[in-house]
Design a protein around this motif. Structure first.
Motif, mmCIF file in Angstrom:
data_model
loop_
_atom_site.group_PDB
_atom_site.id
_atom_site.type_symbol
_atom_site.label_atom_id
_atom_site.label_comp_id
_atom_site.label_asym_id
_atom_site.label_seq_id
_atom_site.Cartn_x
_atom_site.Cartn_y
_atom_site.Cartn_z
ATOM 1 N N MET A 169 -64.208 -7.052 -29.871
ATOM 2 C CA MET A 169 -63.476 -6.780 -28.655
ATOM 3 C C MET A 169 -62.334 -5.806 -28.928
ATOM 4 O O MET A 169 -62.107 -4.893 -28.158
ATOM 5 C CB MET A 169 -62.951 -8.106 -28.078
ATOM 6 N N ALA A 170 -61.644 -6.004 -30.058
ATOM 7 C CA ALA A 170 -60.521 -5.130 -30.394
ATOM 8 C C ALA A 170 -60.980 -3.690 -30.571
ATOM 9 O O ALA A 170 -60.313 -2.759 -30.115
ATOM 10 C CB ALA A 170 -59.821 -5.632 -31.665
ATOM 11 N N ALA A 171 -62.131 -3.490 -31.214
ATOM 12 C CA ALA A 171 -62.635 -2.132 -31.425
ATOM 13 C C ALA A 171 -62.989 -1.474 -30.100
ATOM 14 O O ALA A 171 -62.633 -0.314 -29.856
ATOM 15 C CB ALA A 171 -63.856 -2.150 -32.344
ATOM 16 N N ALA A 172 -63.677 -2.198 -29.239
ATOM 17 C CA ALA A 172 -64.056 -1.642 -27.933
ATOM 18 C C ALA A 172 -62.818 -1.301 -27.112
ATOM 19 O O ALA A 172 -62.714 -0.202 -26.556
ATOM 20 C CB ALA A 172 -64.942 -2.626 -27.169
ATOM 21 N N GLU A 173 -61.852 -2.211 -27.040
ATOM 22 C CA GLU A 173 -60.639 -1.950 -26.263
ATOM 23 C C GLU A 173 -59.836 -0.799 -26.850
ATOM 24 O O GLU A 173 -59.325 0.042 -26.118
ATOM 25 C CB GLU A 173 -59.790 -3.214 -26.173
ATOM 26 N N PHE A 174 -59.726 -0.743 -28.175
ATOM 27 C CA PHE A 174 -58.985 0.348 -28.815
ATOM 28 C C PHE A 174 -59.606 1.692 -28.453
ATOM 29 O O PHE A 174 -58.915 2.613 -28.023
ATOM 30 C CB PHE A 174 -58.956 0.160 -30.334
ATOM 31 N N LEU A 175 -60.920 1.811 -28.635
ATOM 32 C CA LEU A 175 -61.577 3.089 -28.368
ATOM 33 C C LEU A 175 -61.580 3.416 -26.879
ATOM 34 O O LEU A 175 -61.435 4.579 -26.504
ATOM 35 C CB LEU A 175 -62.998 3.079 -28.933
ATOM 36 N N TYR A 176 -61.738 2.418 -26.023
ATOM 37 C CA TYR A 176 -61.703 2.654 -24.580
ATOM 38 C C TYR A 176 -60.341 3.194 -24.149
ATOM 39 O O TYR A 176 -60.256 4.018 -23.251
ATOM 40 C CB TYR A 176 -61.975 1.356 -23.838
ATOM 41 N N ASP B 133 -58.026 4.775 -26.070
ATOM 42 C CA ASP B 133 -57.552 5.949 -26.789
ATOM 43 C C ASP B 133 -58.133 7.197 -26.134
ATOM 44 O O ASP B 133 -59.337 7.420 -26.181
ATOM 45 C CB ASP B 133 -57.982 5.877 -28.252
ATOM 46 N N PRO B 134 -57.287 8.021 -25.501
ATOM 47 C CA PRO B 134 -57.807 9.187 -24.797
ATOM 48 C C PRO B 134 -58.497 10.207 -25.710
ATOM 49 O O PRO B 134 -59.315 10.997 -25.255
ATOM 50 C CB PRO B 134 -56.579 9.804 -24.124
ATOM 51 N N MET B 135 -58.191 10.177 -26.996
ATOM 52 C CA MET B 135 -58.815 11.124 -27.921
ATOM 53 C C MET B 135 -60.160 10.626 -28.459
ATOM 54 O O MET B 135 -60.932 11.417 -28.999
ATOM 55 C CB MET B 135 -57.875 11.410 -29.100
ATOM 56 N N ALA B 136 -60.445 9.351 -28.322
ATOM 57 C CA ALA B 136 -61.673 8.788 -28.889
ATOM 58 C C ALA B 136 -62.936 9.502 -28.401
ATOM 59 O O ALA B 136 -63.781 9.871 -29.217
ATOM 60 C CB ALA B 136 -61.756 7.288 -28.633
ATOM 61 N N PRO B 137 -63.096 9.725 -27.100
ATOM 62 C CA PRO B 137 -64.322 10.421 -26.673
ATOM 63 C C PRO B 137 -64.432 11.842 -27.219
ATOM 64 O O PRO B 137 -65.529 12.315 -27.504
ATOM 65 C CB PRO B 137 -64.208 10.445 -25.142
ATOM 66 N N VAL B 138 -63.301 12.498 -27.395
ATOM 67 C CA VAL B 138 -63.303 13.865 -27.922
ATOM 68 C C VAL B 138 -63.675 13.846 -29.402
ATOM 69 O O VAL B 138 -64.563 14.572 -29.851
ATOM 70 C CB VAL B 138 -61.919 14.529 -27.722
ATOM 71 N N ILE C 214 -69.846 4.219 -28.713
ATOM 72 C CA ILE C 214 -69.815 5.642 -28.364
ATOM 73 C C ILE C 214 -70.665 5.903 -27.118
ATOM 74 O O ILE C 214 -70.252 6.624 -26.208
ATOM 75 C CB ILE C 214 -70.280 6.517 -29.542
ATOM 76 N N HIS C 215 -71.845 5.302 -27.060
ATOM 77 C CA HIS C 215 -72.708 5.486 -25.889
ATOM 78 C C HIS C 215 -72.029 4.928 -24.635
ATOM 79 O O HIS C 215 -72.020 5.586 -23.594
ATOM 80 C CB HIS C 215 -74.057 4.806 -26.109
ATOM 81 N N ALA C 216 -71.444 3.751 -24.743
ATOM 82 C CA ALA C 216 -70.777 3.132 -23.596
ATOM 83 C C ALA C 216 -69.608 3.980 -23.107
ATOM 84 O O ALA C 216 -69.366 4.077 -21.902
ATOM 85 C CB ALA C 216 -70.298 1.730 -23.960
ATOM 86 N N MET C 217 -68.893 4.621 -24.043
ATOM 87 C CA MET C 217 -67.758 5.450 -23.650
ATOM 88 C C MET C 217 -68.187 6.667 -22.835
ATOM 89 O O MET C 217 -67.408 7.189 -22.050
ATOM 90 C CB MET C 217 -66.982 5.894 -24.893
ATOM 91 N N GLY C 218 -69.418 7.093 -22.996
ATOM 92 C CA GLY C 218 -69.914 8.237 -22.241
ATOM 93 C C GLY C 218 -70.520 7.869 -20.900
ATOM 94 O O GLY C 218 -70.898 8.756 -20.133
ATOM 95 N N MET C 219 -70.618 6.587 -20.610
ATOM 96 C CA MET C 219 -71.223 6.141 -19.353
ATOM 97 C C MET C 219 -70.219 6.229 -18.207
ATOM 98 O O MET C 219 -69.021 6.103 -18.406
ATOM 99 C CB MET C 219 -71.731 4.698 -19.490
ATOM 100 N N PRO D 148 -69.894 4.440 -14.460
ATOM 101 C CA PRO D 148 -68.647 3.953 -15.045
ATOM 102 C C PRO D 148 -68.906 3.311 -16.402
ATOM 103 O O PRO D 148 -70.031 2.912 -16.700
ATOM 104 C CB PRO D 148 -68.180 2.893 -14.039
ATOM 105 N N ARG D 149 -67.858 3.196 -17.172
ATOM 106 C CA ARG D 149 -67.968 2.540 -18.475
ATOM 107 C C ARG D 149 -68.202 1.041 -18.269
ATOM 108 O O ARG D 149 -67.628 0.450 -17.359
ATOM 109 C CB ARG D 149 -66.680 2.692 -19.275
ATOM 110 N N PRO D 150 -69.010 0.448 -19.131
ATOM 111 C CA PRO D 150 -69.174 -1.004 -19.040
ATOM 112 C C PRO D 150 -67.855 -1.717 -19.335
ATOM 113 O O PRO D 150 -67.024 -1.200 -20.095
ATOM 114 C CB PRO D 150 -70.199 -1.334 -20.129
ATOM 115 N N ASP D 151 -67.667 -2.862 -18.749
ATOM 116 C CA ASP D 151 -66.502 -3.686 -19.013
ATOM 117 C C ASP D 151 -66.449 -3.996 -20.513
ATOM 118 O O ASP D 151 -67.480 -4.349 -21.101
ATOM 119 C CB ASP D 151 -66.615 -4.990 -18.208
ATOM 120 N N PRO D 152 -65.274 -3.862 -21.167
ATOM 121 C CA PRO D 152 -65.201 -4.120 -22.609
ATOM 122 C C PRO D 152 -65.673 -5.520 -23.002
ATOM 123 O O PRO D 152 -66.312 -5.689 -24.042
ATOM 124 C CB PRO D 152 -63.724 -3.931 -22.947
ATOM 125 N N ALA D 153 -65.382 -6.514 -22.176
ATOM 126 C CA ALA D 153 -65.820 -7.877 -22.501
ATOM 127 C C ALA D 153 -67.344 -7.982 -22.441
ATOM 128 O O ALA D 153 -67.967 -8.617 -23.294
ATOM 129 C CB ALA D 153 -65.177 -8.879 -21.551
#
Length: 106
Positions: free
Chosen positions: A1-8, A10-15, A76-81, A83-88
């Motif tokens: 959960m922490a990894a998903a929330e952190f990357l979701y 972080d505005p630079m993560a998708p870049v 990474i795939h979820a971040m490109g969707m 809407p993005r899937p709920d982190p939980a």
């Protein structure tokens, strides 16, 4: 959960994990970090085997690499969707994959 929330969040993560991931510099750093994550996963799986939480039939090196790769790819795939899937929800689905890879109950 922490990894998903952190990357979701972080505005630079998708870049960095998207277009920039193809650059030599980012690819080199990411490869080193991925190897560190695999090594941590192997240690964690070995610890689980010693405690009896994970069966000894699981190969920690294969499971560690498979799990870290799947987590990375899934997030990474979820971040490109859109809407993005709920982190939980994403975390629940990833945990199901981890439980399957380790042959454990959720």
């Amino acid at each position: 959960m922490a990894a998903a929330e952190f990357l979701y969040n972080d505005p630079m993560a998708p870049v960095i994990l998207g277009k920039m991931a193809r650059t030599n510099q980012v690819a080199a750093v990411e490869a080193a970090r991925h190897e560190e994550m695999v090594e941590m996963a192997i240690r964690n799986i070995n610890s689980g085997i010693r405690r009896g939480d994970i069966g000894s039939h699981i190969d920690p090196t294969i499971a560690g690499a498979a799990i870290t790769g799947a987590i990375r790819s899934g997030i990474i795939h979820a971040m490109g969707m859109e809407p993005r899937p709920d982190p939980a929800k994403l975390t629940h689905q990833i945990w199901g994959m981890i439980a399957g890879a380790l042959d454990i109950e959720r």
